[in-house]
Design an enzyme around this catalytic site. Structure first.
Site, PDB file in Angstrom:
ATOM      1  CE1 TYR A  22      -3.559  -2.633   0.339  1.00  0.00           C
ATOM      2  CE2 TYR A  22      -2.312  -3.412   2.226  1.00  0.00           C
ATOM      3  CZ  TYR A  22      -3.305  -3.593   1.292  1.00  0.00           C
ATOM      4  OH  TYR A  22      -4.040  -4.752   1.309  1.00  0.00           O
ATOM      5  CE1 TYR A 154      -8.208  -5.686   1.480  1.00  0.00           C
ATOM      6  CE2 TYR A 154      -7.919  -7.703   2.740  1.00  0.00           C
ATOM      7  CZ  TYR A 154      -7.459  -6.798   1.798  1.00  0.00           C
ATOM      8  OH  TYR A 154      -6.262  -7.021   1.170  1.00  0.00           O
ATOM      9  CG  ASP A 255     -12.710 -13.728   3.477  1.00  0.00           C
ATOM     10  OD1 ASP A 255     -11.896 -14.340   4.201  1.00  0.00           O
ATOM     11  OD2 ASP A 255     -12.382 -12.790   2.735  1.00  0.00           O
ATOM     12  CE  LYS A 284      -4.854 -11.170   6.868  1.00  0.00           C
ATOM     13  NZ  LYS A 284      -5.921 -10.730   5.981  1.00  0.00           N
TER      14      LYS A 284
HETATM   15  C1  PLP Z   1      -6.134 -10.671   4.554  1.00  0.00           C
HETATM   16  C2  PLP Z   1      -7.482 -11.038   4.049  1.00  0.00           C
HETATM   17  C3  PLP Z   1      -7.660 -11.502   2.725  1.00  0.00           C
HETATM   18  C4  PLP Z   1      -6.530 -11.583   1.739  1.00  0.00           C
HETATM   19  O1  PLP Z   1      -5.554 -12.490   2.104  1.00  0.00           O
HETATM   20  P1  PLP Z   1      -4.063 -12.368   1.479  1.00  0.00           P
HETATM   21  O2  PLP Z   1      -3.353 -13.550   2.015  1.00  0.00           O
HETATM   22  O3  PLP Z   1      -3.534 -11.064   1.965  1.00  0.00           O
HETATM   23  O4  PLP Z   1      -4.223 -12.399   0.003  1.00  0.00           O
HETATM   24  C5  PLP Z   1      -8.937 -11.854   2.350  1.00  0.00           C
HETATM   25  N1  PLP Z   1      -9.973 -11.772   3.195  1.00  0.00           N
HETATM   26  C6  PLP Z   1      -9.832 -11.354   4.463  1.00  0.00           C
HETATM   27  C7  PLP Z   1     -11.025 -11.322   5.372  1.00  0.00           C
HETATM   28  C8  PLP Z   1      -8.595 -10.951   4.928  1.00  0.00           C
HETATM   29  O5  PLP Z   1      -8.467 -10.502   6.189  1.00  0.00           O
END
Ligand code: PLP
Length: 434
Positions: A22, A154, A255, A284
Site C-alpha cells: 500500500y 475486505y 471469508d 492468515k
Molecule cells: C487478509 C485477508 C484476505 C486476503 O488475504 P491475502 O493472504 O492477503 O491475500 C482476504 N480476506 C480477508 C477477510 C482478509 O483478512
C-alpha cells in the site's frame, strides 16, 4: 553466505528497489529493519527509541497466533525440509497436504468436505468465486454470476476480491469502473451484542430475493469485518444470510481468512452463529504465520455440481499448490492450537484488552473502543497520523500498524498479561499521538 548488509545499506537498497504494501515507490516512511523475532518480540536490527525489542501487537497481520520462532513449528518445517520442500500437486500428492485437508474438514463446520489449497488469501477468494459461478453454470443457470455482500468488507487485493471490498473505503474505488459490478447491502449494524435490527434484516432478505436470479453467492466476513474497518456485528445476521440464501438458491461464502483459528473466541466465527457456509476461505493464521498458504473449502453439493457440468473440472492450479512445507507447518499449528485450552488464552487476552483499552474511551479524538476475542480496536474521529502513531507505539516498546481512523491490535494468543498491558498502553499512546 554473503556479507551482511549494514542497516544503512539495507535501507538504501530497500528505498531504491523494494515496493512495500500500500505504498508509493519509493516509500514515504522508512520501514523498520527486523533482524529476528521470537515469542511475541520483534528484534530490530538497530535499537529504535532506545529499545532492542518490540512487543508485537499485530501477529504479522493476524497470522502469528503462536508467536515467532516457536520450537514446535520450527520442527515441523525442519522435518519437512529434510524430506522435500516442494513437489508439484498435479498428479502427485503427499502426506502433509492430505493430513491438513482431512484435519480442516474435521474442525470446520459440517458439511464442508473438500479442500482446495491456494497460495494466499486473495487467491482462495478467487477460487471461492470461481467455484460459485461454475456451480450454477454446471447446473444450467449461467445467469447466476453476480455476488452480493455488505459494505465495509475486505476480501483481498486481486481482482475478484477487490470487487467485493467496500466500494468507498480502502483504495479500491480507483477501479470502480473496471471491476465487475456486484450487489452491495448496507454495512451490518455495528456491535457483536446488538440484536439484529428487523428493518435491516428485512432489507437484506429483500435484496437477496430481488437479485436471486443473477446471484451466484453471498460473500461476507463473519462477525468481524477486518481490514475494511475493524467492525463487529451480531452473529444472528449470519443466520439471516443462511436462511435467505437457502430460500433463494444462492450460495453462501464465508471469508474466515482473518477470523479463523480462534481469533474471535470461537474456532471459526461461523460457530458463533451455529451455521455452515457452502464455501469457506481460510488463510492468515492457517500456517501460524510461517508460510503463505490458504484454503477454500466446499460442500459435496458444490463439488458434485461443478464436477458434473459441461466442463467438469475446476480449472485452477497454482504452481505452489499444496506446498509441503506450508502444509506441514499448518498441520502443526492447528495441532498446537487445539492441544491447549486456546479458548481460555483468547479469553485471557480479551480480558486484558478490555481492561487496558477502557481508558482510551476518555481520550480526545476517540470515537469508539471495542474488543472481541483477541482483537482490540480504538477508532478515532479523524484519519490517524500513521507516522506519529507508529512512533508513539514504538516509544512504548510495541509494534503497531494503524490505518485509516483505526489504532488496533490483534496480538498472538500467547501474549502474557504484562505484555498485553504494554500493548494497551501503546495503543493509548498511539491514539493520543495520531
Ligand atoms: C487478509 C485477508 C484476505 C486476503 O488475504 P491475502 O493472504 O492477503 O491475500 C482476504 N480476506 C480477508 C477477510 C482478509 O483478512
Amino acid at each position: 553466505m554473503p556479507e551482511p548488509l549494514s542497516t544503512t545499506e539495507l535501507l538504501a537498497l530497500d528505498r531504491e528497489h523494494v515496493w512495500h504494501p500500500y505504498g508509493p515507490m519509493p516509500g514515504r516512511q522508512e520501514p523498520l529493519v527486523v533482524a529476528s523475532a521470537s515469542g511475541v518480540r520483534l528484534r530490530p536490527a538497530e535499537p529504535v527509541a532506545g529499545r532492542t525489542e518490540l512487543v508485537d501487537g499485530m501477529s504479522s497481520w493476524w497470522a502469528a497466533i503462536h508467536g515467532y520462532n516457536h520450537p514446535v513449528l520450527n520442527d515441523a518445517v525442519r522435518g519437512q525440509l529434510e524430506r522435500m520442500s516442494h513437489v508439484m500437486f498435479g498428479g502427485l500428492t503427499h502426506e502433509p497436504a492430505v493430513r491438513l485437508a482431512a484435519r480442516l474438514v474435521e474442525i470446520t463446520p459440517e458439511p464442508l468436505r473438500h479442500v482446495f489449497l491456494a497460495d494466499s488469501g486473495s487467491v482462495s477468494v478467487e477460487v471461492a468465486v470461481k467455484m460459485s459461478l461454475q456451480y450454477w453454470r454446471s447446473l444450467g443457470r449461467p445467469a447466476k454470476r453476480r455476488l452480493l455482500t455488505w459494505r465495509g468488507g475486505y476480501h483481498g487485493d486481486t481482482w475478484q476480491p477487490m470487487a467485493v471490498c467496500d466500494p468507498d473505503g480502502g483504495m479500491h474505488h480507483l477501479w470502480s469502473g473496471a471491476l465487475p459490478r456486484h450487489v452491495f447491502a448496507d454495512a451490518p449494524p455495528a456491535g457483536f451484542d446488538t440484536e439484529p435490527d428487523p428493518a435491516y434484516t428485512a432489507r437484506l432478505r429483500e435484496l437477496i430475493a430481488r437479485h436471486a436470479h443473477d446471484l451466484a453467492a453471498v460473500i461476507v466476513e463473519p462477525v468481524v469485518q477486518g481490514a475494511g474497518g475493524m467492525r463487529f456485528h451480531h452473529p444472528g445476521l449470519l443466520r439471516v444470510l443462511r436462511e435467505a440464501c437457502d430460500e433463494h438458491e444462492v450460495l453462501l461464502i464465508l471469508d474466515e481468512i482473518a477470523t479463523g483459528f480462534g481469533r474471535t473466541g470461537a474456532l471459526f466465527a461461523a460457530d458463533h452463529a451455529g451455521i455452515s457456509p457452502d464455501v469457506m476461505c481460510l488463510g492468515k493464521a492457517l500456517t501460524g504465520g510461517y508460510l503463505t498458504m490458504a484454503a477454500t473449502l466446499c460442500t459435496s453439493r458444490v463439488a458434485e455440481g461443478i464436477s458434473s457440468g459441461e466442463v467438469p473440472v475446476l480449472a485452477h492450479g497454482p504452481t505452489f499448490m499444496g506446498n509441503p512445507l506450508a502444509a506441514a507447518v499448518a498441520g502443526a499449528s492447528i495441532d498446537l492450537l487445539l492441544s491447549q485450552d486456546w479458548q481460555a488464552e483468547v479469553k485471557r487476552v480479551e480480558a486484558g484488552l478490555r481492561e487496558g483499552l477502557a481508558a482510551a474511551a476518555e481520550l480526545p479524538g476517540v470515537r469508539d473502543v471495542r474488543v472481541l476475542g483477541a482483537i482490540g480496536v480504538v477508532q478515532l474521529d479523524h484519519e490517524v497520523d500513521m507516522a506519529a502513531a507508529t512512533r508513539a507505539a514504538v516509544g512504548e516498546g510495541v509494534w503497531l500498524r494503524p490505518f485509516r481512523d483505526l489504532v488496533y491490535t490483534m496480538p498472538p494468543y500467547v501474549t502474557g498479561d504484562e505484555d498485553v498491558a504494554l500493548i494497551c498502553a501503546a495503543v493509548r499512546a498511539a491514539a493520543r499521538a495520531g
